[in-house]
Scaffold this motif. Structure first.
Motif, PDB file in Angstrom:
ATOM      1  N   ARG A 811      -1.772   2.556   3.720  1.00 57.65           N
ATOM      2  CA  ARG A 811      -2.438   2.273   2.447  1.00 57.65           C
ATOM      3  C   ARG A 811      -1.344   2.164   1.408  1.00 57.65           C
ATOM      4  O   ARG A 811      -0.523   3.067   1.262  1.00 57.65           O
ATOM      5  CB  ARG A 811      -3.391   3.395   2.059  1.00 57.65           C
ATOM      6  N   VAL A 812      -1.346   1.051   0.690  1.00 55.50           N
ATOM      7  CA  VAL A 812      -0.253   0.825  -0.248  1.00 55.50           C
ATOM      8  C   VAL A 812      -0.807   0.376  -1.597  1.00 55.50           C
ATOM      9  O   VAL A 812      -1.979   0.050  -1.720  1.00 55.50           O
ATOM     10  CB  VAL A 812       0.692  -0.273   0.283  1.00 55.50           C
ATOM     11  N   SER A 813       0.059   0.407  -2.603  1.00 53.72           N
ATOM     12  CA  SER A 813      -0.309  -0.196  -3.873  1.00 53.72           C
ATOM     13  C   SER A 813       0.554  -1.441  -4.032  1.00 53.72           C
ATOM     14  O   SER A 813       1.668  -1.499  -3.504  1.00 53.72           O
ATOM     15  CB  SER A 813      -0.080   0.780  -5.017  1.00 53.72           C
ATOM     16  N   LYS A 816       4.169  -1.163  -5.196  1.00 56.70           N
ATOM     17  CA  LYS A 816       5.114  -0.557  -4.267  1.00 56.70           C
ATOM     18  C   LYS A 816       5.389  -1.474  -3.082  1.00 56.70           C
ATOM     19  O   LYS A 816       6.446  -1.406  -2.479  1.00 56.70           O
ATOM     20  CB  LYS A 816       4.542   0.758  -3.706  1.00 56.70           C
ATOM     21  N   LYS A 822      10.109  -3.930   1.526  1.00 55.44           N
ATOM     22  CA  LYS A 822       8.914  -3.461   2.228  1.00 55.44           C
ATOM     23  C   LYS A 822       8.370  -4.528   3.152  1.00 55.44           C
ATOM     24  O   LYS A 822       8.011  -4.255   4.293  1.00 55.44           O
ATOM     25  CB  LYS A 822       7.827  -3.089   1.213  1.00 55.44           C
ATOM     26  N   GLU A 825      10.544  -5.323   6.192  1.00 53.77           N
ATOM     27  CA  GLU A 825      10.955  -4.162   6.972  1.00 53.77           C
ATOM     28  C   GLU A 825      10.720  -4.393   8.472  1.00 53.77           C
ATOM     29  O   GLU A 825       9.690  -4.919   8.867  1.00 53.77           O
ATOM     30  CB  GLU A 825      10.132  -2.958   6.522  1.00 53.77           C
ATOM     31  N   VAL A 827       9.538  -3.020  11.671  1.00 49.92           N
ATOM     32  CA  VAL A 827       8.724  -1.848  11.962  1.00 49.92           C
ATOM     33  C   VAL A 827       9.118  -1.146  13.251  1.00 49.92           C
ATOM     34  O   VAL A 827       8.891   0.031  13.419  1.00 49.92           O
ATOM     35  CB  VAL A 827       7.226  -2.187  12.013  1.00 49.92           C
TER      36      VAL A 827
ATOM     37  N   PHE B   9      -1.037  13.235  -7.647  1.00 47.97           N
ATOM     38  CA  PHE B   9      -0.640  11.850  -7.910  1.00 47.97           C
ATOM     39  C   PHE B   9       0.645  11.526  -7.164  1.00 47.97           C
ATOM     40  O   PHE B   9       0.777  10.478  -6.543  1.00 47.97           O
ATOM     41  CB  PHE B   9      -0.454  11.641  -9.416  1.00 47.97           C
ATOM     42  N   ASP B  12      -0.060  11.005  -3.592  1.00 50.68           N
ATOM     43  CA  ASP B  12      -0.650   9.689  -3.347  1.00 50.68           C
ATOM     44  C   ASP B  12       0.409   8.601  -3.452  1.00 50.68           C
ATOM     45  O   ASP B  12       0.437   7.669  -2.649  1.00 50.68           O
ATOM     46  CB  ASP B  12      -1.759   9.406  -4.366  1.00 50.68           C
ATOM     47  N   GLU B  13       1.272   8.730  -4.463  1.00 50.48           N
ATOM     48  CA  GLU B  13       2.299   7.710  -4.652  1.00 50.48           C
ATOM     49  C   GLU B  13       3.221   7.676  -3.442  1.00 50.48           C
ATOM     50  O   GLU B  13       3.644   6.616  -3.007  1.00 50.48           O
ATOM     51  CB  GLU B  13       3.116   8.013  -5.918  1.00 50.48           C
ATOM     52  N   ARG B  15       2.424   8.437  -0.440  1.00 51.24           N
ATOM     53  CA  ARG B  15       1.702   7.768   0.639  1.00 51.24           C
ATOM     54  C   ARG B  15       1.715   6.248   0.441  1.00 51.24           C
ATOM     55  O   ARG B  15       1.959   5.494   1.374  1.00 51.24           O
ATOM     56  CB  ARG B  15       0.257   8.272   0.669  1.00 51.24           C
ATOM     57  N   ARG B  16       1.479   5.822  -0.819  1.00 54.50           N
ATOM     58  CA  ARG B  16       1.430   4.387  -1.079  1.00 54.50           C
ATOM     59  C   ARG B  16       2.784   3.728  -0.878  1.00 54.50           C
ATOM     60  O   ARG B  16       2.883   2.540  -0.671  1.00 54.50           O
ATOM     61  CB  ARG B  16       0.925   4.134  -2.503  1.00 54.50           C
ATOM     62  N   ASP B  17       3.832   4.539  -0.967  1.00 55.32           N
ATOM     63  CA  ASP B  17       5.188   4.019  -0.808  1.00 55.32           C
ATOM     64  C   ASP B  17       5.699   4.334   0.588  1.00 55.32           C
ATOM     65  O   ASP B  17       6.885   4.224   0.872  1.00 55.32           O
ATOM     66  CB  ASP B  17       6.077   4.682  -1.874  1.00 55.32           C
ATOM     67  N   ALA B  18       4.777   4.723   1.483  1.00 55.71           N
ATOM     68  CA  ALA B  18       5.196   5.306   2.762  1.00 55.71           C
ATOM     69  C   ALA B  18       5.951   4.310   3.614  1.00 55.71           C
ATOM     70  O   ALA B  18       5.857   3.107   3.441  1.00 55.71           O
ATOM     71  CB  ALA B  18       3.982   5.793   3.529  1.00 55.71           C
ATOM     72  N   ASP B  19       6.689   4.872   4.564  1.00 57.24           N
ATOM     73  CA  ASP B  19       7.375   4.055   5.541  1.00 57.24           C
ATOM     74  C   ASP B  19       6.359   3.211   6.259  1.00 57.24           C
ATOM     75  O   ASP B  19       5.267   3.645   6.552  1.00 57.24           O
ATOM     76  CB  ASP B  19       8.022   4.951   6.609  1.00 57.24           C
ATOM     77  N   HIS B  20       6.795   2.043   6.581  1.00 57.29           N
ATOM     78  CA  HIS B  20       5.932   1.144   7.301  1.00 57.29           C
ATOM     79  C   HIS B  20       6.652   0.936   8.623  1.00 57.29           C
ATOM     80  O   HIS B  20       7.313  -0.057   8.819  1.00 57.29           O
ATOM     81  CB  HIS B  20       5.788  -0.110   6.424  1.00 57.29           C
ATOM     82  N   VAL B  21       6.619   1.979   9.472  1.00 57.79           N
ATOM     83  CA  VAL B  21       7.341   1.921  10.744  1.00 57.79           C
ATOM     84  C   VAL B  21       6.454   2.427  11.869  1.00 57.79           C
ATOM     85  O   VAL B  21       5.454   3.092  11.643  1.00 57.79           O
ATOM     86  CB  VAL B  21       8.631   2.771  10.728  1.00 57.79           C
TER      87      VAL B  21
END
Lengths: 828, 287
Positions: A811-813, A816, A822, A825, A827, B9, B12-13, B15-21
């Motif tokens: 889940r992203v914004s 970000k 991003k 990336e 994976v 917050f 949450d931020e 998480r929203r910026d989390a690694d995408h791996v």
């Protein structure tokens, strides 16, 4: 509507009668008014254009559960109403109307109203005239279906609604209209070959752009199979007996026709109402008639109640029907039924004052409420909250989500403008507002605000604030000016004062920008600066003849400073990702501001340097790794097309990792009463990045637009959620462009996981099958709207992400995620 | 508006910026590193500690390795419960999977050292062999999870499973009416194609993607090329049908390849736990 005679009313010699009150429209509001008039022995007539009472509810589907919200509002009516099935409610009203001697005139559609208070002449469609001293308009907002615009439009073979497609046999039926309603009707009529109908659908244009893609596919398939004849670029030219003349691209053509279903939309009742001399609060489509506390319009003697007055809920309508008759009967002391609700609301305020007192304070002290009538103020307060704060109390914190707007009724507050140093504050005085940036941008709070002294503040919910802005031009201007000023102050830090930015505020202009509209064109030499105050923008640059996505700009950022600072031509194109609003500032004004304030200059230079760096990086990559930049650019554009531009928190699935186990859906269902709020498989995919059907928690949620009980709210963590007051009307489901809302009854509780693991009882983890839910559930459970609430209140956060075994679900914004690193990336 | 602590917050931020791996790379290979350290430490211990009379599961070092092994095996088997029990809390199934894979692989080293390389026809070796079977199927699973999803995604072309079936149903409806003018023999071919179960073929067909008895393929082969208008229309529709069937079958095949190993992995795990119990009980009984 066909008019076939008029029921003889019980009022005796109608035509010469001068009724005390004529009530137009027999919905909940009109019925309740008529019932109370009957109870008081007031001479009255209830005019209904169809042959049954309460047409809007009559048209609900069979067996629909009708809800009775708000539950804290007492019902004040001579008729009964409680939540229940459509049939029960209509049955009760029919019985009570007969038992209480309500004087109803059916098939009496009003054509025009003439005369003045004391003696109105109401002309009906069938030519008859009804006379009354006063009129109560309770005609709702459904309006009248658009008639065909051709000779023969009043032919009885034309109908505007199709209740049961199964009841017609061996007919030539033509459906006019290219929206979903028309297509669904045509498909329904042609569904069963045994009915042997010849179905034709007419479309003025050459494509069905207004309809849902799924409906269009079904229609095209039916056309291919020869079940429906689809006539494009064709409109009706004349309706004759048993025939329809068509105007086609190649000239006129006549086809046999026994029945015409016209589904060409409906006309809102505003024109009809205005023709009586009634003014509306503004030109906005959403505006309502101007009303006094006794529901009287600007045309003396005509009163407006119910949905047309801005109250779509049945209980409100019925109460107003009662109230308006009380007012007409001379009862000026009557307190509205919402009095106890307001009294309870205002109970938290100091000093033990009554409702009247506080309404006076609010109306008198707060500048944006000045123009409101008492009735409007009361209504506004119903959707708002009031708070009392001690000096030093935090009212909201920076980065907290919130789209409500505050108004200071008493006291003053201090804004912490520097997040690193809470001691630096800027005051906001009594009568002013704050929080308007959150309201307009839909984004998080920009600063922490404390009470500087004891404060009484009104918190206007997003809905209430938007309604206020739409109905009061003065409030709209004030909010606009303040928001521009604050946005400037917020963006350029603590060094500035209101005086510094005043000239810039004066010369600024707020502009609405369509999705896709360009505000800055690469290579142009204009020098304006734009602040994005709502929506979002994307920056593109033509590299090697193709547009390359450089970056994403959320609301609250500004753009265009480079050209002002170094005088160069525009280096990139900036266009709206979604419908947006920008504040345009002339470049010279900004130059002056920078010259006078070195800190602003410093900040602008550093922002510019950052931006240059990103652009240069992507351009340099373009030479080395063509593929990666293309991938980034195209993926970013794809995501923006999928609604990321207005999202705050969106679920993405990397299909290079997704094994299709649907554990995300199971987890969603198990975290929320057994129904999944996401559909993993559905949705679009680009370069293995999949946007499933799941809520994006938009900055300006489309679903909130038209929720009668205001059940859709933004929660404390930024989630958009639907609370338990949902009446199941389905408006949000229709309004959501992403199809993420489903309507379902709450399912029964499942046996626990261990009972399933050990004994095989129940349907197991995840959403139970519809069949299991139906057999084990409560058949009386009404359908309600359900959607993702971002697992609010659940420790650990969104279950879909936690339950993904491979890391595919994230889940992203957008701010970000829409970056080069991003998206490209690796994976694995 | 109540004041909200900043940390929610920030959470949450994050998480929203989390690694995408992927699960393999989770937290910069955290579990691979832990597993490697475990293997090296136990390996070095095995080499350096003088076990009398010889390295054996019954020495103190052997018991230590055995205990580590049994604890790991039980914990790894709980992944199935974790996956289905959507409780609250800051757990991540991805982290669990990551640990499951890398620690599971480390069992090859730990388990083997525990045997002291003494293999025989007994319940102890049975447990060891079952463990290896579980690990080998698991390795296949990792390979499948790492390579097949992209194929699954490309094959899907944004269609859901339901939509694939709907598309087929739509073709079938058209085929049914288009075949009306055909002669008896040709109609029978079309009818056979329409009547055949979409999911015919059994496990073998599903895994290999080979459907020799496909009635649609047969009908297509038997329809004459360059026939009249009706025949041509049927041929077009049959071609579309076979393409749609092929997509469904590819989807089923990849899904089957993604899942087939679990049919060994899970029962073997159950058997392993049973054998392990026998192994532990017998060791202590005959102490």
């Amino acid at each position: 509507m066909v008019i076939e005679g008029v029921n003889l009313s019980k009022g005796g010699d109608r035509l010469s009668d001068l009724y005390k009150v004529a009530i137009v429209g027999s919905g909940p509001a009109g019925l309740s008014a008529a019932a109370h008039a009957a109870a008081l022995g007031m001479s009255h007539v209830l005019l209904e254009k169809t042959d049954h009472l309460s047409d809007t509810i009559y048209k609900y589907q069979k067996g629909k559960h009708v809800m009775a919200t708000p539950s804290n509002l007492v019902l004040r009516s001579d008729f009964d109403f409680d939540a229940g099935k459509r049939e029960t409610i209509l049955g009760t009203w029919d019985e009570q109307a007969a038992a209480q001697n309500v004087n109803v005139m059916m098939n009496a559609e009003v054509a025009k109203v003439e005369g003045d208070k004391g003696d109105f002449a109401i002309t009906l469609k069938n030519g008859e005239t009804v006379r009354a001293e006063t009129i109560v308009l309770s005609i709702g907002t459904q309006g009248n279906p658009n008639m065909l615009r051709c000779p023969g439009a009043d032919d009885p073979m034309i109908q505007y609604q199709l209740d049961d497609p199964g009841e017609y046999f061996d007919e030539h039926i033509t459906v006019v209209g290219s929206g979903d309603a028309g297509i669904e009707n045509a498909l329904g009529l042609a569904a069963d070959d045994a009915q042997r109908n010849v179905v034709t659908i007419l479309n003025r244009r050459d494509s069905f752009a207004r309809a849902k893609a799924a409906n269009v596919t079904l229609l095209e398939e039916a056309e291919q199979e020869g079940r429906i004849s689809v006539r494009r670029e064709t409109s009706p030219a004349e309706v004759k007996n048993g025939e329809l003349v068509l105007e086609t691209r190649d000239g006129q053509e006549t086809i046999p026709c026994n029945r015409i279903i016209a589904r060409t939309g409906s006309q809102p009742p505003r024109g009809f109402v205005e023709a009586m001399g009634i003014e509306f609060t503004s030109e906005e489509r959403s505006a309502f008639p101007k009303l006094t506390p006794a529901f009287e319009t600007t045309k003396p003697g005509i009163h407006v109640i119910g949905a047309l007055a801005g109250y779509p809920l049945i209980k409100h309508c019925m109460n107003q029907g009662y109230d308006v008759i009380e007012f007409l009967n001379g009862n000026e002391e009557l307190k509205p039924a919402d009095e106890p609700i307001l009294a309870e609301k205002f109970g938290v305020l100091p000093g033990n004052h009554d409702v009247e007192y506080w309404l006076g304070v609010f109306g008198g002290n707060v500048s944006i409420l000045e123009e409101l009538s008492t009735l409007q103020l009361r209504e506004l307060m119903l959707d708002s909250a009031v708070h009392a704060y001690e000096a030093g109390d935090v009212i909201f914190t920076r980065n907290a989500p919130g789209s409500s707007m505050f108004a200071i009724a008493e006291g003053s507050v201090a804004v912490e403008v520097n997040p690193d140093d809470p001691s630096i504050t800027v005051p906001i005085e009594q009568g002013s507002i704050f929080g308007e940036v959150g309201l307009i941008s839909g984004r998080r709070r920009g600063a922490t605000i404390r009470a500087a002294e004891p404060v009484v503040a009104i918190e206007l919910s997003r809905t209430a604030a938007l309604k206020l802005i739409a109905t009061s031009p003065g409030a709209a201007r004030a909010v606009n000016r303040i928001s521009v000023e604050r946005q400037l102050l917020q963006m350029f830090g603590s060094g500035l004062t209101e005086e510094d930015v005043a000239p810039l505020v004066e010369s600024s202009e707020v502009m609405d920008i369509r999705a896709g509209q360009v505000i800055i064109e690469e290579g142009a030499d204009d020098k304006d600066i734009f602040i994005i105050r709502r929506g979002s923008m994307i920056v593109e640059k033509a590299i090697g003849g193709r547009p390359v996505f450089l970056s994403y700009l959320p609301a609250g950022s500004y753009v265009g400073e480079m050209a002002v600072i170094d005088g160069s031509a525009r280096t990139a194109t900036v266009k709206a990702a979604i419908k947006s609003e920008v504040i345009r500032l002339p470049g010279e004004g900004f130059m002056e501001l920078m010259e006078r304030n070195p800190r602003v200059r410093e900040q602008a230079l550093s922002d510019m340097a950052n931006r240059r760096e990103i652009n240069a990086f992507i351009e340099s990559r373009k030479d080395d790794f063509d593929g990666a930049v293309d991938m980034y650019s195209e993926t970013a554009s794809f995501l923006v097309d999928q609604g990321l531009g207005e999202a705050t928190d969106v679920l993405l699935i990397d299909e290079k990792l997704c094994i299709g186990c649907d554990n995300c859906e199971s987890a969603c269902a198990d975290a929320h009463e057994g129904l999944s709020r996401l559909d993993r498989e559905a949705g679009k995919t680009y370069a293995h990045l999949h946007v499933p059907t799941s809520c994006r928690h938009c900055e300006h949620p489309h679903c909130m637009a038209d929720c009668p009980p205001n059940a859709i709210k933004r929660g404390p963590d930024g989630e958009v959620f639907i609370d338990e007051t949902c009446i199941g009307c389905g408006n949000c489901q229709r309004n959501c462009p992403y199809g993420v809302i489903r309507m379902d009854p709450k399912p029964p509780k499942k046996p626990s996981l261990f009972q399933w693991l050990l004994f095989g009882s129940g349907p197991g983890p995840g959403e139970a099958s519809a069949k299991w839910r139906k057999t084990n559930g409560d058949p009386e459970q009404p359908k309600q709207a359900i959607k993702c609430d971002m697992c609010a209140g659940i420790k650990g956060g969104p279950a879909c992400v936690r339950a993904c075994p491979t890391g595919a679900a994230i889940r992203v914004s957008p701010d970000k995620f829409l970056t080069f690193t991003k998206i490209t990336e690796d994976v694995e | 508006m109540a004041s909200k602590p900043q940390n929610k917050f920030q959470q949450d931020e994050k998480r929203r910026d989390a690694d995408h791996v992927s699960f393999l790379k989770h937290k910069n290979w955290r579990w691979l590193k832990i597993a490697l350290v475990l293997c090296i430490v136990t390996g070095v211990g095995y080499a350096l500690i003088d076990q009398e009379p010889r390295p054996n599961g019954g020495s103190w070092y052997g018991y230590t390795l055995g205990t580590i092994g049994v604890v790991l095996i039980i914990w790894l088997s709980l992944l199935g419960v974790r996956k289905r029990n959507i409780s609250t809390g800051h757990w991540s199934l991805k982290a669990w999977t990551s640990a499951h894979v890398w620690l599971g692989l480390s069992l090859i080293v730990i388990g083997t050292l525990h045997t002291g390389f003494q293999i025989g026809w007994n319940v102890h070796t049975l447990a060891y062999v079952l463990m290896l079977l579980v690990i080998i199927t698991g390795i296949y699973g990792v390979w499948a999870y790492a390579t097949l999803p992209a194929e699954l995604s490309s094959n899907r072309k944004e269609l859901t499973r339901g939509e694939m079936i709907d598309a087929l149903t739509a073709i079938d409806r058209q085929l049914d009416s288009a075949a009306q003018p055909l002669d008896r023999a040709q109609s029978d071919l079309v009818i056979a194609a329409l009547d055949q179960d979409v999911f015919y073929g059994g496990a073998f067909g599903r895994l290999t993607g080979s459907y020799p008895g496909c009635a649609t393929a047969k009908a297509l082969k038997s329809m004459p090329a360059g026939g009249d208008e009706a025949e041509e229309r049927v041929v077009t529709l049959l071609t579309r049908r076979s393409e749609q069937l092929a997509q469904i079958r590819r989807h089923l095949r990849i899904r089957a390849l993604l899942e087939v190993w679990l049919f060994i992995h899970i029962p073997a795990t159950i058997a392993l736990i049973a054998a392990l119990l026998a192994h532990v009980v017998s060791v202590f009984y005959y102490w």
